[in-house]
Motif scaffolding. Structure first.
Motif, short mmCIF file in Angstrom:
data_model
loop_
_atom_site.label_atom_id
_atom_site.label_comp_id
_atom_site.label_asym_id
_atom_site.label_seq_id
_atom_site.Cartn_x
_atom_site.Cartn_y
_atom_site.Cartn_z
N TRP A 1 -8.79 3.20 -9.08
CA TRP A 1 -8.93 3.36 -7.64
C TRP A 1 -8.56 2.06 -6.94
O TRP A 1 -8.99 0.98 -7.33
CB TRP A 1 -10.35 3.76 -7.26
N GLY B 1 -8.22 0.34 -2.95
CA GLY B 1 -8.60 0.51 -1.55
C GLY B 1 -7.68 -0.25 -0.61
O GLY B 1 -6.94 -1.16 -1.03
N TYR B 2 -7.72 0.13 0.65
CA TYR B 2 -6.90 -0.53 1.67
C TYR B 2 -7.67 -0.50 2.98
O TYR B 2 -8.19 0.54 3.39
CB TYR B 2 -5.56 0.19 1.82
N THR B 3 -7.77 -1.66 3.63
CA THR B 3 -8.37 -1.74 4.96
C THR B 3 -7.44 -2.53 5.86
O THR B 3 -6.55 -3.24 5.39
CB THR B 3 -9.76 -2.43 4.92
N ALA C 1 -13.56 -1.59 -5.13
CA ALA C 1 -13.04 -0.24 -4.90
C ALA C 1 -14.17 0.78 -5.06
O ALA C 1 -14.22 1.80 -4.35
CB ALA C 1 -11.91 0.07 -5.88
N TYR D 1 -17.00 6.43 0.95
CA TYR D 1 -16.20 7.58 1.34
C TYR D 1 -16.88 8.88 0.93
O TYR D 1 -16.88 9.87 1.69
CB TYR D 1 -14.80 7.51 0.73
N LEU E 1 -11.20 3.09 6.24
CA LEU E 1 -10.91 2.74 4.86
C LEU E 1 -9.98 3.78 4.25
O LEU E 1 -9.98 4.95 4.64
CB LEU E 1 -12.19 2.60 4.03
N TYR E 2 -9.17 3.31 3.32
CA TYR E 2 -8.23 4.16 2.59
C TYR E 2 -8.44 3.94 1.10
O TYR E 2 -8.72 2.82 0.66
CB TYR E 2 -6.78 3.85 2.99
N LEU E 3 -8.27 4.99 0.32
CA LEU E 3 -8.43 4.92 -1.12
C LEU E 3 -7.34 5.72 -1.81
O LEU E 3 -6.96 6.80 -1.33
CB LEU E 3 -9.80 5.47 -1.54
N LEU F 1 -16.11 1.16 -1.83
CA LEU F 1 -15.42 2.01 -0.86
C LEU F 1 -15.50 3.47 -1.27
O LEU F 1 -15.64 4.36 -0.41
CB LEU F 1 -13.96 1.58 -0.74
N LEU F 2 -15.41 3.74 -2.56
CA LEU F 2 -15.47 5.11 -3.05
C LEU F 2 -16.85 5.72 -2.77
O LEU F 2 -16.95 6.89 -2.35
CB LEU F 2 -15.17 5.14 -4.54
N TRP G 1 0.83 -1.20 0.00
CA TRP G 1 0.00 0.00 0.00
C TRP G 1 0.87 1.26 0.00
O TRP G 1 0.55 2.25 -0.66
CB TRP G 1 -0.93 0.01 1.21
#
Length: 284
Positions: A234, A236-238, A253, A260, A224-226, A256-257, A104
């Motif tokens: 895009w 994502g990361y959790t 993704a 967010y 969550l991270y994007l 998640l977007l 990541w």
């Protein structure tokens, strides 16, 4: 907390190699600076960094920013910069991070947009040193002082992204409860709030606080991270207990977007966030 927020797993050979490489780079920079007859203060002024920052680079305690060789060329000369550039090639910012976070981190370094929603801790990119140390002091099982210093260095080095990526859009949504918890005590929390207000002044950074009372909150599934790549993909990361999940499938993704986007709409806007942070700081 792990990786981005807690600093990663145990000591390994790669981390030791990074520490040695940082010290070597620092020694090379110091030798080149002294050969040019410059003090740290004089060199720092000419390359437009603080003297304290240059000192820490020379001591091997900070990762050198990517544009340092370019800034140093007029000061040290082209030949010296070639030596400095060669020394920089032995470094990798990711090596100081937990093994499950490095993939990541690679995405993060190249992203043109970075989004983060946090309900557990201040995002790693926004953590001042006092807060990082407060987290490390509470880690179980306890870690050595040497390990703490490596993790503090790795975390602060990652924050050079704000300097190295001025055209990247950064967006953060942070739960108010994370700040209300006062991790590390009142003074540490003041450092955190001051740091958030300072970083939030950057043109490419938006920081929003999610109020404690929000009946339409859609963040029930956790942080969550994007990241948006240069190809406009895009990713994502959790993260969980000693684990992480990189999400690259477009349909996942996209989920998640969407979440967010809703979280940003539900959080306080940037101006209201500044007002709340100032109120929280005043109450400490």
């Amino acid at each position: 907390m792990r990786t981005d927020h807690g600093g990663g797993g145990g000591t390994n050979g790669t981390e030791a190699e990074l520490s040695d490489s940082l010290k070597t780079f620092g020694a090379v920079l110091k030798a080149l600076r002294e050969e040019s007859g410059l003090t740290q203060e004089e060199f720092a002024l000419r390359v437009r960094y603080s003297a304290a920052y240059v000192a820490k680079i020379e001591q091997g305690k900070r990762f050198p920013p990517a544009d340092l060789p370019g800034r140093a060329e007029e000061v040290l000369g082209a030949a010296a910069v070639k030596v400095l550039t060669a020394a920089a090639k032995s470094l990798t910012r990711r090596a100081g991070l937990a093994s499950w976070f490095r993939q990541w981190a690679g995405v993060e370094e190249e992203a043109i947009s970075l989004y983060a929603y946090e309900c557990r801790a201040v995002p790693g990119l926004l953590q001042p040193e006092a807060y990082i140390r407060a987290i490390m002091d509470r880690r179980l099982p306890p870690v050595s002082e040497e390990h703490v210093e490596r993790q503090v260095t790795a975390r602060l080095d990652r924050q050079q992204l704000f300097v190295a990526r001025p055209n990247t859009t950064f967006s953060f949504v942070i739960e108010q409860g994370v700040l209300a918890r006062r991790m590390g005590g009142r003074e540490v929390t003041k450092h955190v709030i001051n740091h958030l207000l300072d970083v939030g002044n950057r043109r490419n950074v938006e920081i929003q606080v999610m109020p404690i009372v929000q009946e339409d909150h859609c963040g029930i599934d956790g942080q969550l991270y994007l990241a948006e790549t240069s190809a406009h993909q895009w990713i994502g990361y959790t993260e969980g207990q000693r684990s992480s999940n990189l999400i690259s499938a477009p349909k996942d993704a996209s989920v998640l977007l969407q979440r967010y986007g809703r979280l940003r709409a539900q959080a306080l806007d940037c101006r209201a966030t500044v007002k709340l942070l100032e109120q929280m700081r005043g109450a400490l």
